[in-house]
Design a protein around this motif. Sequence first.
Motif, PDB file in Angstrom:
ATOM      1  N   GLY A  87       0.814  -1.214   0.000  1.00 58.50           N
ATOM      2  CA  GLY A  87       0.000   0.000   0.000  1.00 58.50           C
ATOM      3  C   GLY A  87       0.842   1.256   0.000  1.00 58.50           C
ATOM      4  O   GLY A  87       0.404   2.327   0.444  1.00 58.50           O
TER       5      GLY A  87
ATOM      6  N   PRO B  13       2.649   4.571  -1.553  1.00 59.53           N
ATOM      7  CA  PRO B  13       2.245   5.466  -2.642  1.00 59.53           C
ATOM      8  C   PRO B  13       3.009   5.105  -3.918  1.00 59.53           C
ATOM      9  O   PRO B  13       4.211   4.852  -3.869  1.00 59.53           O
ATOM     10  CB  PRO B  13       2.647   6.860  -2.137  1.00 59.53           C
TER      11      PRO B  13
ATOM     12  N   VAL C 270       1.917  11.527   1.907  1.00 59.82           N
ATOM     13  CA  VAL C 270       0.642  10.802   1.988  1.00 59.82           C
ATOM     14  C   VAL C 270      -0.384  11.631   2.763  1.00 59.82           C
ATOM     15  O   VAL C 270      -1.549  11.762   2.357  1.00 59.82           O
ATOM     16  CB  VAL C 270       0.846   9.410   2.655  1.00 59.82           C
TER      17      VAL C 270
ATOM     18  N   GLY D 211      -4.118  10.734   1.842  1.00 58.23           N
ATOM     19  CA  GLY D 211      -4.032   9.285   1.638  1.00 58.23           C
ATOM     20  C   GLY D 211      -4.019   8.475   2.909  1.00 58.23           C
ATOM     21  O   GLY D 211      -3.625   7.297   2.882  1.00 58.23           O
ATOM     22  N   ASP D 212      -4.434   9.084   4.038  1.00 56.58           N
ATOM     23  CA  ASP D 212      -4.424   8.306   5.282  1.00 56.58           C
ATOM     24  C   ASP D 212      -5.802   8.319   5.945  1.00 56.58           C
ATOM     25  O   ASP D 212      -5.916   8.227   7.165  1.00 56.58           O
ATOM     26  CB  ASP D 212      -3.344   8.846   6.232  1.00 56.58           C
ATOM     27  N   SER D 213      -6.840   8.433   5.115  1.00 55.40           N
ATOM     28  CA  SER D 213      -8.206   8.426   5.647  1.00 55.40           C
ATOM     29  C   SER D 213      -8.552   7.011   6.124  1.00 55.40           C
ATOM     30  O   SER D 213      -7.856   6.053   5.770  1.00 55.40           O
ATOM     31  CB  SER D 213      -9.166   8.815   4.520  1.00 55.40           C
TER      32      SER D 213
ATOM     33  N   GLN E 291     -10.743   5.102   5.029  1.00 50.93           N
ATOM     34  CA  GLN E 291     -10.937   4.239   3.843  1.00 50.93           C
ATOM     35  C   GLN E 291      -9.591   3.767   3.295  1.00 50.93           C
ATOM     36  O   GLN E 291      -9.442   2.618   2.893  1.00 50.93           O
ATOM     37  CB  GLN E 291     -11.680   4.980   2.711  1.00 50.93           C
ATOM     38  N   CYS E 292      -8.618   4.688   3.263  1.00 45.54           N
ATOM     39  CA  CYS E 292      -7.284   4.321   2.738  1.00 45.54           C
ATOM     40  C   CYS E 292      -6.646   3.272   3.639  1.00 45.54           C
ATOM     41  O   CYS E 292      -6.031   2.313   3.156  1.00 45.54           O
ATOM     42  CB  CYS E 292      -6.367   5.539   2.656  1.00 45.54           C
ATOM     43  N   LYS E 293      -6.797   3.453   4.950  1.00 45.32           N
ATOM     44  CA  LYS E 293      -6.192   2.491   5.882  1.00 45.32           C
ATOM     45  C   LYS E 293      -6.861   1.125   5.726  1.00 45.32           C
ATOM     46  O   LYS E 293      -6.194   0.089   5.750  1.00 45.32           O
ATOM     47  CB  LYS E 293      -6.369   2.976   7.325  1.00 45.32           C
ATOM     48  N   SER E 294      -8.175   1.150   5.556  1.00 48.87           N
ATOM     49  CA  SER E 294      -8.894  -0.109   5.427  1.00 48.87           C
ATOM     50  C   SER E 294      -8.481  -0.822   4.130  1.00 48.87           C
ATOM     51  O   SER E 294      -8.317  -2.047   4.096  1.00 48.87           O
ATOM     52  CB  SER E 294     -10.388   0.201   5.480  1.00 48.87           C
ATOM     53  N   ARG E 295      -8.233  -0.033   3.082  1.00 47.80           N
ATOM     54  CA  ARG E 295      -7.777  -0.638   1.821  1.00 47.80           C
ATOM     55  C   ARG E 295      -6.375  -1.245   1.990  1.00 47.80           C
ATOM     56  O   ARG E 295      -6.102  -2.335   1.505  1.00 47.80           O
ATOM     57  CB  ARG E 295      -7.761   0.454   0.737  1.00 47.80           C
ATOM     58  N   ARG E 296      -5.510  -0.561   2.733  1.00 44.66           N
ATOM     59  CA  ARG E 296      -4.158  -1.104   2.940  1.00 44.66           C
ATOM     60  C   ARG E 296      -4.208  -2.381   3.786  1.00 44.66           C
ATOM     61  O   ARG E 296      -3.442  -3.313   3.563  1.00 44.66           O
ATOM     62  CB  ARG E 296      -3.242  -0.060   3.601  1.00 44.66           C
TER      63      ARG E 296
END
Length: 365
Positions: free
Chosen positions: A206, A208, A247, A252-254, A256-261
């Motif tokens: 995950g 960038p 990030v 890029g650390d919302s 949603q982004c964390k959940s995707r990572r």
Amino acid sequence: MNGFSQLLKKQHMTRNDLIELLRLTDTEQLQQLYEAAYAVKADCVGRVVYYRGLIEFSNRCIKNCCYCGIRRDNHEVERFDTEREDILAMAQWAYENRYGSLTLQSGERQDADFAAYIEQLVRDIKTMSHGELGITLCVGEQKEDTYRRWFEAGAHRYLLRIESSNPELYKQLHPQDGHHEWAVRKSCLESLHRIGYQVGTGDMIGLPGQTIEDLADDILFYRDMDIDMIGMGPYVVHHNTPVGKHVLTAGGDSPQCKSRRLTLGLNMIAVTRLFLRDVNIAATTALQALHPLGRELGLKAGANVLMPIVTLPKFRSQYLLYDNKPCVEDSPEQCRHCLEGRVASVGDTVGFEKWGDSPHFSKKK
Ligand code: SAM
Ligand code: SF4
């Protein structure tokens, strides 16, 4: 059997198959993926989780990796070295608590004093434990001769993450100062194999600029490099690093982004398990930085190794590779009890007192 179930059972997956599986986000399909990977784990390495008690003994580092919280140029960090006696006391604690192995980890140093220090430390831990504690080293890039001295002293596993198998991406994540070369890192893995170590590598997931194709290539890299153990985990932001700042600025650390990572991290464990089958795979602490049950989810997705933190509590807050690192406030006792419960909740057992070597490595002998 539908096409998806067939894909999960396929003997020889292609790069495109890996990409298709890594991309999954549908809850039901993810469940099937993790169940398939867990079944392969049960079959190929067993439902036993091995501990590598993690001693993070120094945060001094000559490197400046752009994502890491203890990089040389992070002047917010107070540097520490753990006294030799304290490291031995922690090793003794791990031995008495029936941990089969230790991992000694630190920032990177390449001076002669460091090489001699590690060599003696490995010998002392071996003597103290009557040869019983397995030792993994994770102290970065070294000359082949140094790796050999440490091996001869008794270390038998080495973990050196390639970080990304894509040299271009690696370049973007490291300063171009002649000291952060992808090709050197790869050649270190080759040296470690030549010497006879059980060789571990891994990536951050995950990052960038990283694509799903890059991640599939990381798994192919593990295969092509004949890797025995994998220690990989999601990238987690550290606020005072160039990558972290980038990030955070780009949003890029919302959540949603964390959940995707997190999902990508679990998918990497599961797909690596399906593809490589008999290697050891760690459920790393970074998973738990993104989800309170991250490490259990990792075990359910096919991981079979945990690295309980044994670092002296007073130094834990100075070894922050990323923000919100879990277990920083805990004692080794708390980590031990907490993890045992986590392992049981998955339905696995702990392989106390055993080295738990990678079956992939044992088969080569
Ligand atoms: N210095 C040695 C080295 O780099 O190989 C060993 C210690 S280093 C702290 C261990 C690993 O931490 C690195 O290989 C890297 O993948 C991971 N790491 C560093 N910063 C990270 C971050 N922000 N998120 C997740 N993992 C990180
Ligand atoms: Fe140093 Fe390892 Fe962090 Fe790079 S990842 S800055 S080598 S501790």
